[in-house]
Enzyme design. Structure first.
Site, PDB file in Angstrom:
ATOM      1  N   ASN A   1     -10.251  -3.003   2.469  1.00 42.44           N
ATOM      2  CA  ASN A   1      -9.890  -3.084   1.050  1.00 42.44           C
ATOM      3  C   ASN A   1     -11.150  -2.942   0.198  1.00 42.44           C
ATOM      4  OD1 ASN A   1      -7.132  -3.491   1.299  1.00 42.44           O
ATOM      5  ND2 ASN A   1      -7.260  -5.730   1.178  1.00 42.44           N
TER       6      ASN A   1
ATOM      7  N   TYR B   1       0.934  -4.163  12.171  1.00 43.61           N
ATOM      8  CA  TYR B   1       0.800  -2.746  11.821  1.00 43.61           C
ATOM      9  C   TYR B   1       1.642  -1.816  12.697  1.00 43.61           C
ATOM     10  CZ  TYR B   1      -2.644  -3.946   8.302  1.00 43.61           C
ATOM     11  OH  TYR B   1      -3.242  -4.464   7.192  1.00 43.61           O
TER      12      TYR B   1
ATOM     13  N   HIS C   1       0.832  -1.228   0.000  1.00 42.06           N
ATOM     14  CA  HIS C   1       0.000   0.000   0.000  1.00 42.06           C
ATOM     15  C   HIS C   1       0.859   1.268   0.000  1.00 42.06           C
ATOM     16  CE1 HIS C   1      -3.859  -2.117   0.903  1.00 42.06           C
ATOM     17  NE2 HIS C   1      -3.051  -2.971   1.494  1.00 42.06           N
TER      18      HIS C   1
ATOM     19  N   HIS D   1      -3.990   0.981  11.988  1.00 40.47           N
ATOM     20  CA  HIS D   1      -3.761  -0.285  12.688  1.00 40.47           C
ATOM     21  C   HIS D   1      -5.116  -0.905  13.032  1.00 40.47           C
ATOM     22  CE1 HIS D   1      -2.532  -3.307  15.380  1.00 40.47           C
ATOM     23  NE2 HIS D   1      -2.446  -2.605  16.490  1.00 40.47           N
TER      24      HIS D   1
HETATM   25 FE1  HDE Z   1      -2.531  -4.848   5.482  1.00 36.65          FE
HETATM   26  N1  HDE Z   1      -0.705  -4.052   5.937  1.00 36.65           N
HETATM   27  N2  HDE Z   1      -1.841  -6.669   6.038  1.00 36.65           N
HETATM   28  N3  HDE Z   1      -4.283  -5.731   4.894  1.00 36.65           N
HETATM   29  N4  HDE Z   1      -3.210  -3.097   4.893  1.00 36.65           N
HETATM   30  C1  HDE Z   1      -0.362  -2.773   5.765  1.00 36.65           C
HETATM   31  O1  HDE Z   1       0.772  -1.457   7.357  1.00 36.65           O
HETATM   32  C2  HDE Z   1      -0.732  -6.903   6.767  1.00 36.65           C
HETATM   33  C3  HDE Z   1      -4.614  -7.032   4.983  1.00 36.65           C
HETATM   34  C4  HDE Z   1      -4.478  -2.795   4.481  1.00 36.65           C
HETATM   35  O2  HDE Z   1      -3.270   3.422   3.959  1.00 36.65           O
HETATM   36  C5  HDE Z   1       0.978  -2.442   6.365  1.00 36.65           C
HETATM   37  O3  HDE Z   1       1.097   0.732   7.715  1.00 36.65           O
HETATM   38  C6  HDE Z   1      -0.659  -8.288   7.122  1.00 36.65           C
HETATM   39  C7  HDE Z   1      -6.026  -7.230   4.806  1.00 36.65           C
HETATM   40  C8  HDE Z   1      -4.552  -1.409   4.086  1.00 36.65           C
HETATM   41  O4  HDE Z   1      -1.682   3.308   5.454  1.00 36.65           O
HETATM   42  C9  HDE Z   1       1.393  -3.753   7.027  1.00 36.65           C
HETATM   43  C10 HDE Z   1      -1.755  -8.873   6.554  1.00 36.65           C
HETATM   44  C11 HDE Z   1      -6.541  -5.975   4.580  1.00 36.65           C
HETATM   45  C12 HDE Z   1      -3.272  -0.897   4.299  1.00 36.65           C
HETATM   46  C13 HDE Z   1       0.259  -4.675   6.669  1.00 36.65           C
HETATM   47  C14 HDE Z   1      -2.497  -7.862   5.892  1.00 36.65           C
HETATM   48  C15 HDE Z   1      -5.430  -5.057   4.637  1.00 36.65           C
HETATM   49  C16 HDE Z   1      -2.469  -1.967   4.808  1.00 36.65           C
HETATM   50  C17 HDE Z   1       1.940  -1.803   5.423  1.00 36.65           C
HETATM   51  C18 HDE Z   1      -2.131 -10.336   6.582  1.00 36.65           C
HETATM   52  C19 HDE Z   1      -7.992  -5.593   4.288  1.00 36.65           C
HETATM   53  C20 HDE Z   1      -2.804   0.517   4.016  1.00 36.65           C
HETATM   54  C21 HDE Z   1       2.043  -0.356   5.839  1.00 36.65           C
HETATM   55  C22 HDE Z   1      -2.469 -10.815   7.793  1.00 36.65           C
HETATM   56  C23 HDE Z   1      -8.892  -5.817   5.365  1.00 36.65           C
HETATM   57  C24 HDE Z   1      -3.040   1.423   5.185  1.00 36.65           C
HETATM   58  C25 HDE Z   1       1.266  -0.251   7.039  1.00 36.65           C
HETATM   59  C26 HDE Z   1      -2.627   2.830   4.842  1.00 36.65           C
HETATM   60  C27 HDE Z   1      -1.122  -1.828   5.180  1.00 36.65           C
HETATM   61  C28 HDE Z   1       0.214  -5.944   7.081  1.00 36.65           C
HETATM   62  C29 HDE Z   1      -3.694  -8.116   5.172  1.00 36.65           C
HETATM   63  C30 HDE Z   1      -5.618  -3.651   4.422  1.00 36.65           C
HETATM   64  C31 HDE Z   1       2.745  -4.282   6.669  1.00 36.65           C
HETATM   65  C32 HDE Z   1       0.460  -8.924   7.924  1.00 36.65           C
HETATM   66  C33 HDE Z   1      -6.786  -8.549   4.874  1.00 36.65           C
HETATM   67  C34 HDE Z   1      -5.765  -0.673   3.544  1.00 36.65           C
HETATM   68  O5  HDE Z   1       1.466  -3.618   8.412  1.00 36.65           O
END
Ligand code: HDE
Length: 682
Positions: A149, A363, A76, A340
């Site tokens: 998402n 997060y 993202h 988060h």
């Molecule tokens: Fe994320 N995800 N994600 N994700 N995610 C990040 O956090 C992660 C997942 C989502 O505009 C990171 O600050 C793991 C699902 C959005 O700043 C990180 C898993 C959904 C955004 C991270 C998922 C999301 C992130 C990268 C699997 C939809 C952007 C930068 C368990 C419900 C937020 C950050 C923004 C961002 C980890 C799966 C949505 C690395 C480990 C499912 C919208 O922490």
């Protein structure tokens, strides 16, 4: 159209105001406030001599510049955001203690960041990808983040696989190719060998992956969360955002061309529409399942690769969000915002979805490296609007000056404060779910069906949507070099639908599957974009025009389009003005050089009496492309003659008439329909 109401108590804006600085009209200083007398020439020993270390202004300026970059988000990375507010329609007190969901009279400030997942910060907006839709609610009980998402399911079931999935979809590590694309070997190798991805891949290959606008996307919390009410009673809940303008997409050829024409297409669309007062609106919906009904479904409701069909579990619309303010500074707001899923308020709790559980760790951890330490909550955009009191201290960039000697609990010197708040008085209490079982590294059998809902999705698509999915598989796998991977994917998707797998197998030179198919016949109309609201509001129209046009008629058409919220833009050969036969002047917004039809939702072909060969050629290219992208085309006067000669008359979505009243009514209807799939496009 835009809701003009302003936020009542936008305390977040007041808070941000404390940090805003306007440098215009001020004197240049160093970071220490010293007035600077020279900013073009560094201090040298002799006019042609070496620069001196003692030039502190030079050193400070360059040092700061050297450190301007922070690590981009690992996923993202590319995103854009806006401020707004949220209001609940009716109290949800029956289900949740969350106060911001109680009083329809309360407006809660929000900050929403939309993003793509795979590309780096500078990548194009219109790539085939999932879109992030993260909302920070600055509530009176602290910040609540709904990190969603634009697709309701996910690629994997357990967070331990997230690094593997992301490594597979990101550019390949040897040559860092391709940027922001899933069309390469490692992603499809991952897919074939991790079949839980089947359902999400169907969404990724669908039109949902190329949204027309951030204003026209749904948002999904994906996981089952928990609502907990005052009495401690819990319900499972899934969150939805429904855009007032409906869910709309680009077509693939268009998306690819926009990536070159205007890589900032989605961010520009959001920014421009907020500037114009076309405030994007989304309704918040919830699907609620009682705890007693947890096992009533033919899938596990805790499995993030499954959606809860809306026909079985209706989405209850509970409130509205309006985005009505652009950011002042992309870095301090959009880049530094830290979301988060673990930022919750009383009344919202987690479930044992293993994907969600892993996110709760990731997060905060990622912000520590990205934002440089544990004090990122003090950055203006991340600050709660309520006071923060605890015994956390120090660390990089700490800003709060905590007064006094006591920074520990329990204490007597400060009367044992800051003191915990009992749940009855608003303190957060985790839901007391009963948990028992052996410590195992395994997945529940109830998560084993990877294909039924992928088929449900396929069954729910309209014929054009199905064709787009087949085209997407054919494109993506057409870019995969490994024949073995291509074949594995064909064999995998035979489990979803034989027609799908057979058709794209033929397009990619693979062997069509011999067996497979699914016995799922169910469909879910809510999944098809065919059934989404279709409105003309905020759609853009390229007006192809040159000198000598009919002033009164053109003026009437343009004004009527604007009166229903459509946005006409004048396109001609050169910037400047085009002049009508009666002397009316129109300011040209774009030339054939600076804009293509892909940047507009529809085309209005006027031409004019003074056309030349070059104009005709460029206009023809414009119309041809719009036609191939199924866009509404309207024509009057010389434009109409041209369409008739060039065989466009009578085709679906092609509107022409000598009666301006009839023309404009039919053209608005054609624009509201968005795409005209009935066309035969070769
Ligand atoms: Fe994320 N995800 N994600 N994700 N995610 C990040 O956090 C992660 C997942 C989502 O505009 C990171 O600050 C793991 C699902 C959005 O700043 C990180 C898993 C959904 C955004 C991270 C998922 C999301 C992130 C990268 C699997 C939809 C952007 C930068 C368990 C419900 C937020 C950050 C923004 C961002 C980890 C799966 C949505 C690395 C480990 C499912 C919208 O922490």
């Amino acid at each position: 159209m835009a809701d003009e109401r302003k936020v009542d108590a936008n305390s977040k804006d007041e808070q941000l105001e404390l940090f805003r600085v306007d440098d215009k009209g001020t004197k240049l200083t160093t970071n220490q406030g010293l007035k600077v007398s020279e900013d073009e020439f560094s201090l040298k020993a002799g006019i042609r001599g070496p620069t001196l270390m003692e030039d502190f202004h030079f050193r400070e300026k360059v040092t700061h510049f050297d450190h301007e970059r922070i690590p981009e988000r690992v996923v993202h990375a590319r995103g854009f955001a806006a401020h707004g507010y949220f209001q609940v329609y009716e109290s949800m007190k029956e289900y949740t203690r969350a106060k911001f969901l109680h009083d329809p009279g309360t407006t809660t400030p929000v900050f929403v960041r939309f993003s793509t997942v795979v590309g780096s910060r500078g990548s194009a907006d219109t790539v085939r990808d999932v879109r992030g839709f993260a909302t920070k609610f600055y509530t009176e009980e602290g910040n609540y983040d709904l990190v969603a998402n634009n697709m309701p399911v996910f690629f994997i079931q357990d967070a331990i696989k997230f690094p593997d999935f992301v490594h597979a979809i990101k550019p390949e590590p040897d040559n860092e190719i391709p940027q922001a694309s899933s069309a390469h070997d490692t992603l499809w190798d991952f897919v074939a060998n991790n079949q839980e991805s089947a359902h999400m891949i169907m969404w990724l290959m669908s039109d949902r992956a190329i949204p027309r606008s951030y204003r026209m996307m749904e948002g999904f919390g994906v996981h089952a969360f928990r609502f907990v009410n005052e009495e401690g009673k819990a319900h499972f809940v899934k969150f939805h955002w429904k855009p007032k303008l409906g869910v709309h997409s680009l077509v693939w050829d268009e998306a690819q061309k926009i990536a070159g024409d205007d890589p900032d297409y989605n961010r520009r669309d959001l920014w421009d529409n907020i500037e114009k007062g076309n405030y994007p609106e989304f309704e918040l919906g919830v699907q609620i399942i009682g705890e007693d009904d947890e096992f009533m479904f033919d899938f596990d409701i805790l499995d993030a690769t499954k959606l809860w069909p809306e026909e079985d579990v209706p989405v209850q619309i509970i409130g509205k969000m309006v985005l009505n303010q652009n950011v002042d500074n992309a870095f301090t707001e959009i880049e530094q915002v830290a979301f988060h899923p673990g930022h919750v308020v009383p009344g919202i709790d987690f479930t044992n979805d293993p994907l969600l559980q892993g996110r709760l760790f990731s997060y905060i951890d990622t912000q520590l490296i990205r934002l440089g330490g544990p004090n990122f909550h003090e950055l203006p955009i991340n600050r709660a609007v309520v006071p923060v009191h605890n015994n956390q201290r120090d660390g990089y960039g700490r800003q709060t000056i905590n007064i006094g000697k006591v920074s520990y609990h329990r204490n007597s010197l400060a009367g044992n404060t800051p003191a915990p708040t009992s749940p009855a008085e608003g303190g957060y209490a985790h839901y007391q779910e009963k948990v028992e079982g052996r410590v195992v590294q395994a997945r529940s059998e109830s998560f084993a069906d990877h294909f039924s809902q992928a088929t449900l999705f396929w069954n729910s698509m309209s014929p054009p949507e199905k064709q787009h999915i087949i085209n997407a598989f054919s494109f993506e796998l057409g870019k995969v070099k490994s024949k073995s991977v291509r074949q594995q994917v064909v064999n995998m998707f035979a489990n979803v639908n034989m027609e799908l797998a057979t058709t794209f197998a033929e397009n990619i030179g693979a062997i069509p599957p011999e067996s497979g198919g699914s016995n799922v016949t169910k469909s879910s109309p809510a999944l098809s974009q065919e059934n989404t609201p279709k409105k003309p509001d905020t759609r853009t129209v390229a007006v192809i025009i040159t000198n000598g046009f009919n002033d009164a008629d053109v003026n009437y058409v343009l004004e009527t389009l604007k009166s229903v919220g459509i946005q006409p833009e004048i396109v001609s050969e050169k910037l400047g003005k085009v002049v009508g036969a009666g002397g009316m002047e129109l300011e040209v917004d774009y030339t054939f050089l600076t804009a293509d039809s892909v940047l507009f939702d529809a085309v209005y072909m006027v031409r004019g009496s003074r056309v030349n060969k070059k104009f005709n050629k460029q206009a023809a290219y414009f119309i041809d492309e719009a036609f191939n992208h199924y866009k509404p085309i309207g024509a009057t006067h010389e434009g109409k003659e041209w369409l008739i000669v060039n065989d466009f008359a009578g085709k679906p979505g092609v509107v022409m008439s000598d009666d301006m009243g009839v023309f404009v009514t039919e053209f608005i209807d054609a624009i509201a329909a968005h795409r005209h799939w009935g066309r035969q496009v070769v």
